[in-house]
Write a protein that holds these residues in place. Structure first.
Motif, PDB file in Angstrom:
ATOM      1  N   VAL A 122      -8.126   5.043  -4.383  1.00 35.22           N
ATOM      2  CA  VAL A 122      -9.213   5.442  -4.002  1.00 35.22           C
ATOM      3  C   VAL A 122      -8.516   7.117  -2.959  1.00 35.22           C
ATOM      4  O   VAL A 122      -8.004   6.637  -2.432  1.00 35.22           O
ATOM      5  CB  VAL A 122      -9.619   4.299  -2.839  1.00 35.22           C
ATOM      6  CG1 VAL A 122     -10.950   5.241  -2.266  1.00 35.22           C
ATOM      7  CG2 VAL A 122      -9.856   3.000  -3.505  1.00 35.22           C
TER       8      VAL A 122
ATOM      9  N   ASN B 104     -17.126   4.565 -11.141  1.00 37.84           N
ATOM     10  CA  ASN B 104     -16.198   4.742 -10.894  1.00 37.84           C
ATOM     11  C   ASN B 104     -16.225   5.387  -9.317  1.00 37.84           C
ATOM     12  O   ASN B 104     -15.687   5.725  -8.428  1.00 37.84           O
ATOM     13  CB  ASN B 104     -14.999   4.835 -11.345  1.00 37.84           C
ATOM     14  CG  ASN B 104     -14.927   5.961 -11.140  1.00 37.84           C
ATOM     15  OD1 ASN B 104     -15.332   7.001 -11.991  1.00 37.84           O
ATOM     16  ND2 ASN B 104     -13.379   6.681 -11.593  1.00 37.84           N
TER      17      ASN B 104
ATOM     18  N   SER C  81      -3.371   4.162  -2.801  1.00 34.46           N
ATOM     19  CA  SER C  81      -3.446   3.293  -3.398  1.00 34.46           C
ATOM     20  C   SER C  81      -3.134   1.631  -3.102  1.00 34.46           C
ATOM     21  O   SER C  81      -1.641   1.438  -2.254  1.00 34.46           O
ATOM     22  CB  SER C  81      -2.783   3.524  -4.441  1.00 34.46           C
ATOM     23  OG  SER C  81      -2.775   4.409  -4.656  1.00 34.46           O
TER      24      SER C  81
ATOM     25  N   THR D  39      -8.535   1.906 -11.254  1.00 37.46           N
ATOM     26  CA  THR D  39      -7.677   0.836 -11.487  1.00 37.46           C
ATOM     27  C   THR D  39      -6.652   0.925 -12.375  1.00 37.46           C
ATOM     28  O   THR D  39      -6.943   0.863 -13.879  1.00 37.46           O
ATOM     29  CB  THR D  39      -9.124   0.272 -11.414  1.00 37.46           C
ATOM     30  OG1 THR D  39     -10.112  -0.178 -12.034  1.00 37.46           O
ATOM     31  CG2 THR D  39      -9.943  -0.001  -9.980  1.00 37.46           C
TER      32      THR D  39
ATOM     33  N   PRO E  76     -14.110  -2.700 -11.054  1.00 37.64           N
ATOM     34  CA  PRO E  76     -13.989  -0.802 -10.405  1.00 37.64           C
ATOM     35  C   PRO E  76     -15.541  -0.968  -9.843  1.00 37.64           C
ATOM     36  O   PRO E  76     -15.394  -0.209  -8.794  1.00 37.64           O
ATOM     37  CB  PRO E  76     -13.361   0.305 -11.225  1.00 37.64           C
ATOM     38  CG  PRO E  76     -12.974  -0.606 -12.803  1.00 37.64           C
ATOM     39  CD  PRO E  76     -13.342  -2.033 -12.587  1.00 37.64           C
TER      40      PRO E  76
ATOM     41  N   ILE F   1     -12.410   5.860  -6.973  1.00 36.17           N
ATOM     42  CA  ILE F   1     -11.548   4.914  -7.752  1.00 36.17           C
ATOM     43  C   ILE F   1     -11.078   5.077  -9.193  1.00 36.17           C
ATOM     44  O   ILE F   1     -11.721   4.934 -10.197  1.00 36.17           O
ATOM     45  CB  ILE F   1     -12.419   3.858  -7.170  1.00 36.17           C
ATOM     46  CG1 ILE F   1     -13.055   3.556  -5.863  1.00 36.17           C
ATOM     47  CG2 ILE F   1     -11.546   2.637  -7.388  1.00 36.17           C
ATOM     48  CD1 ILE F   1     -14.093   2.881  -5.433  1.00 36.17           C
TER      49      ILE F   1
ATOM     50  N   ARG G  86       0.456  -1.466  -0.171  1.00 32.57           N
ATOM     51  CA  ARG G  86      -0.308   0.096  -0.075  1.00 32.57           C
ATOM     52  C   ARG G  86       0.520   1.661  -0.182  1.00 32.57           C
ATOM     53  O   ARG G  86       1.784   0.942   0.409  1.00 32.57           O
ATOM     54  CB  ARG G  86      -0.837   0.146   1.606  1.00 32.57           C
ATOM     55  CG  ARG G  86      -2.100  -0.703   1.253  1.00 32.57           C
ATOM     56  CD  ARG G  86      -2.606  -1.190   3.082  1.00 32.57           C
ATOM     57  NE  ARG G  86      -1.392  -1.491   3.969  1.00 32.57           N
ATOM     58  CZ  ARG G  86      -1.996  -1.587   5.186  1.00 32.57           C
ATOM     59  NH1 ARG G  86      -2.146  -1.053   5.358  1.00 32.57           N
ATOM     60  NH2 ARG G  86      -0.578  -2.503   5.245  1.00 32.57           N
TER      61      ARG G  86
ATOM     62  N   VAL H 136      -5.166  -0.699  -7.660  1.00 29.67           N
ATOM     63  CA  VAL H 136      -6.144   0.347  -7.075  1.00 29.67           C
ATOM     64  C   VAL H 136      -6.140   1.740  -5.457  1.00 29.67           C
ATOM     65  O   VAL H 136      -5.716   1.628  -5.086  1.00 29.67           O
ATOM     66  CB  VAL H 136      -7.759  -0.815  -5.657  1.00 29.67           C
ATOM     67  CG1 VAL H 136      -8.569  -0.155  -5.639  1.00 29.67           C
ATOM     68  CG2 VAL H 136      -7.248  -2.097  -6.936  1.00 29.67           C
TER      69      VAL H 136
ATOM     70  N   VAL I 279     -15.830  -3.308  -6.393  1.00 30.73           N
ATOM     71  CA  VAL I 279     -14.077  -1.746  -4.988  1.00 30.73           C
ATOM     72  C   VAL I 279     -15.332  -0.939  -5.060  1.00 30.73           C
ATOM     73  O   VAL I 279     -15.860  -1.104  -3.571  1.00 30.73           O
ATOM     74  CB  VAL I 279     -13.375  -1.225  -5.662  1.00 30.73           C
ATOM     75  CG1 VAL I 279     -12.919  -0.655  -4.602  1.00 30.73           C
ATOM     76  CG2 VAL I 279     -12.612  -2.349  -6.646  1.00 30.73           C
TER      77      VAL I 279
ATOM     78  N   ALA J 292     -10.669  -3.391  -1.354  1.00 31.48           N
ATOM     79  CA  ALA J 292     -10.210  -3.696  -2.086  1.00 31.48           C
ATOM     80  C   ALA J 292      -9.743  -5.097  -2.484  1.00 31.48           C
ATOM     81  O   ALA J 292     -10.240  -5.619  -3.306  1.00 31.48           O
ATOM     82  CB  ALA J 292      -8.761  -2.498  -3.224  1.00 31.48           C
TER      83      ALA J 292
END
Ligand code: BTN
Length: 246
Positions: free
Chosen positions: A131, A96, A57, A115, A71, A113, A30, A129, A74, A174
């Motif tokens: 966010v 998204n 991310s 991706t 997406p 979001i 992350r 991913v 998520v 995610a």
């Protein structure tokens, strides 16, 4: 979960996580920043990222099937988790965004979001991913046209959630989306939740600025079905806007 890189400020957590993914970062890696100076959104837009929001991310294995559903899944899992935790009726705007829709006022955007798929020496295909969630929001830090079109958790939740808690919720959404799209049963659950939370069904939309029809349903692969005066059309990409939404 994998290793966590934390920054006070970064151009974009997404760009940093993509570099890590290409270098073979393990699943769950992350990148989190307290603000971004070149935050990226979909369709090459920028994502305003002042201090107070969550910008995160995560690198995950890319599910093999239904890329268009990912997406949305998520977003649906995130909307569902935020509803459960804070009892706020978030909706999912194709493909998204999370919106807050309140009676008598235009829907406002709470979260976006992004991706990005990328080759990874450890995961084969990875998906990053990214966010962004507005948690506390200093509207004066935003360009004027955006100020009334965004929402923040602080308006709805007291005490205001800690960023670390919102990060946990985002990560779970995610990871859960990857899990769901890795099995036929999970894929059905994903479709059902996305359909339940989909914003704007029955409303007219524009696609890339041109009137395009009325939202009818979400297709099995995440495409958006519109009905027009004479036909049905599937939208796979583009900027879809419901009359008054952001
Ligand atoms: C969109 O609404 O178009 C998607 C916005 C995604 C923003 C997040 S913030 C964390 C991550 N880093 C970025 O540069 N973008 C994503």
């Amino acid at each position: 979960m994998g290793p966590r890189e934390f920054y006070d400020s970064l151009p974009s957590t997404q760009d940093r996580a993509l570099v890590l993914a290409r270098e073979g970062a393990p699943e769950g890696t992350r990148v989190v920043a307290r603000r971004q100076v070149r935050g990226r959104g979909r369709l090459a837009r920028s994502w305003e990222s002042p201090e107070g929001g969550l910008y995160c991310s995560v690198v995950l294995p890319c599910p093999n099937a239904h890329p268009g559903l990912f997406p949305l899944t998520v977003g649906a899992r995130l909307a569902h988790a935020l509803r459960e935790e804070y009892a706020i009726p978030f909706a999912l705007k194709w493909p998204n965004d999370l919106l807050v829709s309140e009676d008598g006022r235009p829907a406002r955007k709470l979260s976006g979001i992004l991706t990005d798929e990328v080759g990874s020496p450890t995961l084969g295909r990875a998906v990053v991913v990214g966010v962004g969630v507005n948690v506390r929001l200093d509207r004066s830090a935003l360009p004027a046209p955006l100020r009334e079109r965004v929402a923040a958790l602080e308006e709805f939740v007291s005490p205001v959630p800690e960023l670390d808690r919102v990060e946990e919720i985002v990560l779970r959404a995610a990871v859960g989306a990857v899990e769901w799209l890795s099995s036929p049963d999970g894929t059905e659950q994903a479709r059902a939740l996305c359909r339940k939370l989909l914003y704007g069904v029955g409303q007219q939309v524009t696609v890339d600025g041109a009137p395009a029809g009325t939202i009818e349903a979400l297709g099995d692969d995440g495409e958006l079905w519109l009905s027009t005066a004479t036909d049905r059309v599937a939208i796979w990409a583009g900027d879809v806007r419901v009359a008054e939404a952001p």
